[in-house]
Design an enzyme around this catalytic site. Structure first.
Site, short mmCIF file in Angstrom:
data_model
loop_
_atom_site.label_atom_id
_atom_site.label_comp_id
_atom_site.label_asym_id
_atom_site.label_seq_id
_atom_site.Cartn_x
_atom_site.Cartn_y
_atom_site.Cartn_z
N ASP A 30 0.78 -1.29 0.06
CA ASP A 30 -0.05 -0.03 -0.04
C ASP A 30 0.98 1.32 -0.08
O ASP A 30 1.87 1.37 0.67
CB ASP A 30 -0.92 -0.07 1.46
N ASN A 78 -10.96 -2.60 -5.27
CA ASN A 78 -10.10 -1.71 -6.24
C ASN A 78 -10.85 -1.19 -7.46
O ASN A 78 -10.49 -0.23 -8.13
CB ASN A 78 -8.65 -2.10 -6.01
C1 IPE Z 1 -5.53 -2.51 0.02
O1 IPE Z 1 -5.22 -1.32 -0.08
C2 IPE Z 1 -5.41 -3.38 -1.31
C3 IPE Z 1 -4.07 -3.39 -1.92
C4 IPE Z 1 -3.05 -3.07 -1.51
C5 IPE Z 1 -4.11 -4.14 -3.20
P1 IPE Z 1 -6.30 -0.25 -0.19
O2 IPE Z 1 -5.51 1.30 -0.65
O3 IPE Z 1 -7.20 -0.56 -1.35
O4 IPE Z 1 -6.99 -0.18 1.18
P2 IPE Z 1 -8.03 0.97 1.83
O5 IPE Z 1 -8.70 1.52 0.79
O6 IPE Z 1 -6.84 1.87 2.36
O7 IPE Z 1 -8.48 0.26 3.01
C1 IPE Z 2 -1.76 0.06 -3.26
O1 IPE Z 2 -1.45 1.68 -3.30
C2 IPE Z 2 -1.79 -0.39 -4.68
C3 IPE Z 2 -3.12 -0.71 -5.06
C4 IPE Z 2 -4.29 -0.79 -4.15
C5 IPE Z 2 -3.64 -1.34 -6.42
P1 IPE Z 2 -2.42 2.39 -3.21
O2 IPE Z 2 -2.85 2.84 -4.59
O3 IPE Z 2 -3.75 2.17 -2.53
O4 IPE Z 2 -1.96 3.86 -2.74
P2 IPE Z 2 -2.75 5.01 -1.65
O5 IPE Z 2 -3.05 4.00 -0.61
O6 IPE Z 2 -3.51 5.59 -2.39
O7 IPE Z 2 -1.63 5.88 -1.41
MG MG Z 3 -4.11 2.52 -0.69
#
Ligand code: IPE
Ligand code: IPE
Ligand code: MG
Length: 250
Positions: A30, A78
């Protein structure tokens, strides 16, 4: 130019020789979006950088002697992101999965996917299957890539399959126990994760391995995934080795 160019791995840093290593590590990758935002770049630039970190840390985990690594790459939730971000991620998965066919060969890594493959394009699904089939006979670390993965979705699917098997007589309702439930999940046959690492400083599980993580140790790290280094992985291993796992006992 290849999107993911293999770089030479520096020597792993020293960890105490008698360290208790987790057998199965999960990583919630993340912080890609925030990494990009901090630099005034589009979110997809963060995902691109995050993919590089994924390759680096996966190979490092295998070299460290981890037996199972599960990385959370794309959740069932996502899909609700803007279309151009989802599109960029799908493009990245495609390029990556093409390269992954040979990428992890040297490290003898077995590639598996957990999640609902049917949500992806036929082209991506074929690449996933090709990766699984071409790496199945390898003997090294098992890498589970969680794509279109949601733990609740996984459990709903397990419940449906259990019902179907009870109905058809393949499974006796009275024999259902915790082991049965585990055996109907994507991670069937694998040990539960001992350690789950979440970079980016968020204190939540975001639908990742809810059943499997009943007694998992969590390490939250204040680093965005694209900034995550091998030393951070070692630091998580060090923290894990100092935990006292009691499983409800004393
Ligand atoms: C969890 O991260 C999913 C992945 C890292 C693939 P998200 O960014 O989707 O989670 P939330 O929205 O912060 O809970
Ligand atoms: C994790 O990084 C990757 C996926 C969930 C695909 P994020 O895209 O959630 O990054 P933040 O949390 O917005 O910084
Ligand atoms: Mg995230």
């Amino acid at each position: 130019m290849a999107l993911f160019k293999r770089k030479q791995d520096p020597t792993p840093s020293a960890l105490p020789e008698d360290i208790v290593l987790p057998q199965h590590v999960g990583i919630i990758m993340d912080g890609n979006g925030r990494w990009a935002k901090k630099r005034g770049l589009p979110r997809k630039a963060g995902h691109r950088e995050g993919a590089q970190t994924f390759r680096k840390i996966t190979r490092y985990a295998s070299q460290r002697g981890i037996r199972y690594l599960t990385v959370y790459a794309f959740s069932t939730e996502n899909w609700k992101r803007p279309e151009d971000e989802v599109g960029a991620l799908m493009g990245l998965f495609k390029s990556y999965l093409e390269e992954a066919l040979t990428d992890f060969k040297d490290d003898d890594i077995v590639v598996r996917f957990i999640g609902d493959k049917s949500g992806f394009s036929p082209e991506l699904q074929a690449l996933m299957t090709e990766n699984e089939e071409s790496s199945a006979a390898r003997g090294g670390m098992v890498l589970n890539i969680a794509m279109n993965y949601g733990s609740r979705d996984e459990m709903v699917r397990a419940v449906k399959n259990i019902c179907a098997d009870v109905q058809s007589g393949r499974l006796d309702k009275e024999q259902i126990d915790e082991r049965t439930v585990s055996d109907y999940l994507y991670t069937a046959g694998q040990p539960d994760p001992d350690l789950i690492i979440r970079p980016s400083g968020e204190y939540r599980i975001s639908n990742f391995m809810l059943w499997q993580s009943a007694y998992t140790e969590f390490v939250i790290m204040n680093k965005l995934w694209p900034d995550f280094q091998k030393e951070d992985f070692d630091e998580a291993l060090r923290i894990y080795s100092q935990r006292n796992r009691r499983y409800g006992g004393v």
